[in-house]
Design an enzyme around this catalytic site. Structure first.
Site, PDB file in Angstrom:
ATOM      1  N   HIS A  64       0.856  -1.185   0.000  1.00 25.02           N
ATOM      2  CA  HIS A  64       0.000   0.000   0.000  1.00 25.02           C
ATOM      3  C   HIS A  64       0.891   1.233   0.000  1.00 25.02           C
ATOM      4  O   HIS A  64       2.117   1.115   0.107  1.00 25.02           O
ATOM      5  CB  HIS A  64      -0.976  -0.004   1.176  1.00 25.02           C
ATOM      6  CG  HIS A  64      -0.362   0.123   2.530  1.00 25.02           C
ATOM      7  ND1 HIS A  64       0.473  -0.829   3.084  1.00 25.02           N
ATOM      8  CD2 HIS A  64      -0.463   1.111   3.474  1.00 25.02           C
ATOM      9  CE1 HIS A  64       0.836  -0.453   4.283  1.00 25.02           C
ATOM     10  NE2 HIS A  64       0.291   0.726   4.543  1.00 25.02           N
ATOM     11  N   HIS A  66       1.211   4.001   1.963  1.00 23.72           N
ATOM     12  CA  HIS A  66       1.730   4.753   3.108  1.00 23.72           C
ATOM     13  C   HIS A  66       3.253   4.884   2.965  1.00 23.72           C
ATOM     14  O   HIS A  66       3.919   3.955   2.504  1.00 23.72           O
ATOM     15  CB  HIS A  66       1.391   4.048   4.425  1.00 23.72           C
ATOM     16  CG  HIS A  66       0.128   4.547   5.057  1.00 23.72           C
ATOM     17  ND1 HIS A  66      -0.687   3.734   5.820  1.00 23.72           N
ATOM     18  CD2 HIS A  66      -0.464   5.777   5.062  1.00 23.72           C
ATOM     19  CE1 HIS A  66      -1.720   4.445   6.261  1.00 23.72           C
ATOM     20  NE2 HIS A  66      -1.611   5.667   5.816  1.00 23.72           N
ATOM     21  N   ASP A  68       5.799   4.687   4.875  1.00 22.10           N
ATOM     22  CA  ASP A  68       6.728   3.723   5.472  1.00 22.10           C
ATOM     23  C   ASP A  68       6.777   2.412   4.698  1.00 22.10           C
ATOM     24  O   ASP A  68       7.515   1.504   5.076  1.00 22.10           O
ATOM     25  CB  ASP A  68       6.400   3.472   6.953  1.00 22.10           C
ATOM     26  CG  ASP A  68       4.954   3.101   7.221  1.00 22.10           C
ATOM     27  OD1 ASP A  68       4.066   3.622   6.545  1.00 22.10           O
ATOM     28  OD2 ASP A  68       4.714   2.290   8.142  1.00 22.10           O
ATOM     29  N   HIS A  69       6.028   2.338   3.585  1.00 21.64           N
ATOM     30  CA  HIS A  69       6.066   1.153   2.728  1.00 21.64           C
ATOM     31  C   HIS A  69       6.510   1.472   1.302  1.00 21.64           C
ATOM     32  O   HIS A  69       6.814   0.551   0.546  1.00 21.64           O
ATOM     33  CB  HIS A  69       4.685   0.488   2.691  1.00 21.64           C
ATOM     34  CG  HIS A  69       4.240  -0.015   4.024  1.00 21.64           C
ATOM     35  ND1 HIS A  69       4.276  -1.336   4.382  1.00 21.64           N
ATOM     36  CD2 HIS A  69       3.770   0.652   5.109  1.00 21.64           C
ATOM     37  CE1 HIS A  69       3.837  -1.479   5.622  1.00 21.64           C
ATOM     38  NE2 HIS A  69       3.528  -0.272   6.087  1.00 21.64           N
ATOM     39  N   HIS A 153      -7.482  -1.557   6.434  1.00 22.40           N
ATOM     40  CA  HIS A 153      -6.502  -0.590   6.950  1.00 22.40           C
ATOM     41  C   HIS A 153      -7.000   0.842   6.711  1.00 22.40           C
ATOM     42  O   HIS A 153      -6.409   1.600   5.948  1.00 22.40           O
ATOM     43  CB  HIS A 153      -5.155  -0.813   6.254  1.00 22.40           C
ATOM     44  CG  HIS A 153      -4.034   0.022   6.788  1.00 22.40           C
ATOM     45  ND1 HIS A 153      -3.771   0.157   8.138  1.00 22.40           N
ATOM     46  CD2 HIS A 153      -3.084   0.762   6.148  1.00 22.40           C
ATOM     47  CE1 HIS A 153      -2.721   0.943   8.301  1.00 22.40           C
ATOM     48  NE2 HIS A 153      -2.297   1.326   7.105  1.00 22.40           N
ATOM     49  N   HIS A 246       6.490  -4.948  11.521  1.00 23.46           N
ATOM     50  CA  HIS A 246       5.856  -3.625  11.576  1.00 23.46           C
ATOM     51  C   HIS A 246       5.500  -3.344  13.035  1.00 23.46           C
ATOM     52  O   HIS A 246       4.375  -3.027  13.392  1.00 23.46           O
ATOM     53  CB  HIS A 246       4.596  -3.616  10.692  1.00 23.46           C
ATOM     54  CG  HIS A 246       4.053  -2.240  10.420  1.00 23.46           C
ATOM     55  ND1 HIS A 246       3.143  -1.629  11.253  1.00 23.46           N
ATOM     56  CD2 HIS A 246       4.258  -1.363   9.407  1.00 23.46           C
ATOM     57  CE1 HIS A 246       2.811  -0.443  10.769  1.00 23.46           C
ATOM     58  NE2 HIS A 246       3.485  -0.253   9.646  1.00 23.46           N
TER      59      HIS A 246
END
Length: 283
Positions: A64, A66, A68-69, A153, A246
């Protein structure tokens, strides 16, 4: 080539702190392929530290969008290119991934054009194909199959768990998700389930350091899973190994691996592993 999972970045959220772990990224070696799952900050360095040459990169998966990904997706591809990448790379990501890549190319247009002209490099844009996916089988190549399952999410609707199967093995990545019962069927009898995890007693710590107070707590509880939730999914799925990843909190010395195991042990009867940057798990 042995079948292995290497955790490159294991903390939840985009912030980094001195001596702490990096945001989410992983390397899965299966069916003779090296596949990068998520590209949080630090993924390029993490891959190099495994001994992999970045010019060998050819398959990347994003769960996805976000930060941090996905923050280091463009820099990873660019750094691989400057390392000598000269073959096609395919990036599988949710809707919107192509815009992330084209935006990166636009931001580095001067550098890329200069290096093509001055150093004789191939055109970076032509080397990379972005395939945007939805639920279902997203890759079938020989014995290797990759499937996607939309998870819960909020407010992100395009967030997907991924299942990699081949050579008689299967590895499932939960992505970021609130407790999501369909994930148990998706991960049925997997060799490894990598599932995000929080510690209830650790939320105060992360909130006090990050800020946003009650609003951040509301997001974390609504959009993520506690370690006990991950254990329930793993137990229902009958997986062999549960890998907690995570992690929230991931860099607070008040919480050790034993805190995580204590949250999982009463619920999950298989083996559990607490994520740590650089940890290698053999299938």
């Amino acid at each position: 080539m042995p079948h292995t999972l290497t955790l490159l970045g294991t903390k939840g959220g985009p912030a980094i702190r001195p001596g702490g772990p990096n945001p989410t990224s992983m390397l899965l070696t299966l069916c003779g392929r090296r596949m990068v799952i998520d590209c949080g900050l630090g993924v390029s360095r993490g891959l190099v530290e495994t001994g992999m040459s970045l010019k060998e990169l050819d398959l990347v998966f994003i769960t996805h969008l976000h930060s941090d990904h996905v923050l280091e997706l463009g820099p990873l591809l660019h750094t691989a290119w400057t390392t000598g990448l000269d073959h096609p790379v395919t990036v599988y990501g949710p809707p919107g991934t192509r815009a992330v890549w084209t935006g990166f190319l636009a931001s580095l247009a001067y550098d890329i054009e200069t290096r093509i002209a001055d150093e004789g490099r191939p055109d970076l844009a032509s080397l990379v194909t972005v395939t945007e996916y939805g639920p279902g089988v997203i890759l079938q190549e020989g014995d290797l199959q990759v499937e996607a399952l939309r998870v819960d999410h909020p407010p992100v609707t395009e967030c997907f768990a991924l299942k990699f199967s081949g050579a008689g093995k299967s590895v499932v990545f939960s992505a970021d998700t609130a407790p999501f019962p369909p994930l148990a069927d998706f991960a049925r009898h997997a060799d490894i389930l990598v599932h995000e995890a929080m510690l209830p007693e650790g939320l105060d710590s992360i909130i006090s350091r990050t800020g946003n107070g009650s609003r951040l707590r509301e997001h974390l509880v609504a959009s993520h899973s506690f370690a006990a939730d991950a254990a329930r999914i793993a137990q229902q799925a009958g997986v062999a190994v549960l890998v907690l990843n995570h992690l929230i909190p991931a860099d607070d010395p008040a919480f050790t691996e034993e805190h995580w195991h204590a949250a999982v042990r009463p619920i999950f009867g298989g083996d559990s592993v607490v994520g740590r940057d650089g940890r290698v798990i053999t299938l």
